[in-house]
Design a protein around this motif. Structure first.
Motif, PDB file in Angstrom:
ATOM      1  N   VAL A 118      59.368  58.249  24.439  1.00  0.00           N
ATOM      2  CA  VAL A 118      60.405  57.238  24.574  1.00  0.00           C
ATOM      3  C   VAL A 118      60.096  56.396  25.808  1.00  0.00           C
ATOM      4  CG1 VAL A 118      61.900  58.736  25.936  1.00  0.00           C
ATOM      5  CG2 VAL A 118      62.926  56.888  24.622  1.00  0.00           C
ATOM      6  N   ASN A 119      60.419  55.108  25.766  1.00  0.00           N
ATOM      7  CA  ASN A 119      60.347  54.257  26.951  1.00  0.00           C
ATOM      8  C   ASN A 119      61.642  54.400  27.733  1.00  0.00           C
ATOM      9  OD1 ASN A 119      57.877  53.084  26.038  1.00  0.00           O
ATOM     10  ND2 ASN A 119      59.038  51.609  24.791  1.00  0.00           N
ATOM     11  N   LEU A 120      61.532  54.635  29.045  1.00  0.00           N
ATOM     12  CA  LEU A 120      62.719  54.801  29.881  1.00  0.00           C
ATOM     13  C   LEU A 120      62.777  53.721  30.946  1.00  0.00           C
ATOM     14  CD1 LEU A 120      62.726  58.660  30.413  1.00  0.00           C
ATOM     15  CD2 LEU A 120      64.575  57.324  29.395  1.00  0.00           C
ATOM     16  N   LEU A 121      63.933  53.107  31.064  1.00  0.00           N
ATOM     17  CA  LEU A 121      64.249  52.218  32.165  1.00  0.00           C
ATOM     18  C   LEU A 121      65.490  52.781  32.832  1.00  0.00           C
ATOM     19  CD1 LEU A 121      63.743  49.562  33.722  1.00  0.00           C
ATOM     20  CD2 LEU A 121      65.269  48.436  32.064  1.00  0.00           C
ATOM     21  N   MET A 122      65.405  53.038  34.146  1.00  0.00           N
ATOM     22  CA  MET A 122      66.505  53.687  34.845  1.00  0.00           C
ATOM     23  C   MET A 122      66.903  52.869  36.068  1.00  0.00           C
ATOM     24  SD  MET A 122      65.538  57.746  34.699  1.00  0.00           S
ATOM     25  CE  MET A 122      67.226  58.149  35.205  1.00  0.00           C
TER      26      MET A 122
END
Length: 313
Positions: A118-122
């Motif tokens: 999964v691509n994560l942006l936090m």
């Protein structure tokens, strides 16, 4: 009608002006360090993440000297257009501690398990000025989580929307990590009423964890997957005397719904299919600060697990 005084600022029945906002601001005391507790933690993750500043919050007035806060985001290094993209946010309300530290713990200790899946942006701390003051509002006495809209007056909200804008249409999910605290009733709700020149109407604080789904896009299976994971760590909030939670009818056990876009809520900014706002209760005699942080981590992991399963179905 005479409105009784219920908050130590302003005139009952009259909305605040600049003088009252200045008085409110003068009451806010810096109690912890964003640099020491958040920026230092983010800095230590550069080996695992692409770390970027997505803006800067700058505040000053005639009394307070200028303060600057860099806004930091973490982005997956193994980013791929073939993978689902998920946004995780914490600290939209700076006083909601476990949202910030739950996001940071997930990023440091659990995110590696999702690399290549999964691509994560936090954005672990959206509101740094409020984080330091343990406040809900920002410097201008605005609630960032009612300010996610075009031409937002809240610097924090506008900056996060700019970060997300290039990825709109790509998000599969967004989980926004929050708390409901006793000070919501003792401080925040009376302050809102005073600021807006309205009478204060007492409410109850739910004792336990619950979720907020989107009335415009309800996803009950997603919410239940999160609740099932969190229930292993802390208890789910029971209903209030009217059969709901914080005056809102249940859509399912432990779940209520708000109009996320209409209310200007953070969880409405991505257009993702799966969205949820977590709410832990750190003041419960049945929960510890550690449980609250662990619950936020469990909720984030459960959300990602659900998205990955859905993408492969």
């Amino acid at each position: 009608m005479t409105i009784p005084r219920f908050y130590p600022l302003g005139t009952p029945g009259q909305a605040w002006g600049p003088a009252e906002v200045q008085q409110w601001r003068a009451r806010q005391v810096r109690q912890r360090s964003y640099a020491d507790e958040v920026l230092s933690a983010v800095e230590q993750m550069r080996a695992q993440w692409d770390v970027e500043s997505y803006g800067e919050v700058v505040y000053a007035d005639s009394v307070h000297s200028e303060e600057r806060f860099p806004l930091m985001a973490l982005r997956s290094r193994s980013w791929s257009s073939a993978l689902p993209t998920v946004l995780v946010t914490g600290g939209v309300h700076g006083y909601e501690t476990s949202g910030v530290h739950g996001a940071l713990r997930f990023a440091a200790e659990h995110a590696a398990a999702y690399a290549g899946r999964v691509n994560l942006l936090m954005a672990p701390c959206v509101s740094p000025w409020a984080y330091e003051r343990i406040q809900r509002w920002n410097f201008d006495a605005l609630d960032p989580n009612r300010s996610f809209r075009a031409d937002s007056p809240a610097q924090e909200s506008a900056a996060l929307m700019r970060l997300v804008a290039p990825l709109l249409g790509q998000f599969a999910a967004h989980i926004d990590l929050h708390e409901t605290t006793d000070t919501d009733e003792s401080e925040y709700r009376p302050a809102v009423a005073a600021r807006d020149g309205k009478p204060f109407e007492p409410a109850t604080i739910p004792d336990g964890f619950y979720l907020v789904d989107d009335t415009g896009n309800p996803q009950p299976a997603f919410q239940q997957a999160i609740l099932q994971a969190v229930e292993r760590i802390t208890h789910i909030a029971p209903t209030d005397g009217e059969g709901g939670i914080i005056g809102t009818p249940l859509s399912a056990r432990g779940v209520i719904e708000y109009d996320m876009v209409g209310w200007g809520l953070c969880a409405g900014i991505t257009g993702a299919r799966y969205t949820s706002t977590t709410e832990v209760y750190p003041d419960s005699p049945r929960a510890t600060p550690e449980q609250c942080v662990a619950a936020q981590v469990a909720a984030t992991c459960a959300a990602l697990d659900f998205v990955i399963r859905a993408a492969s179905a």
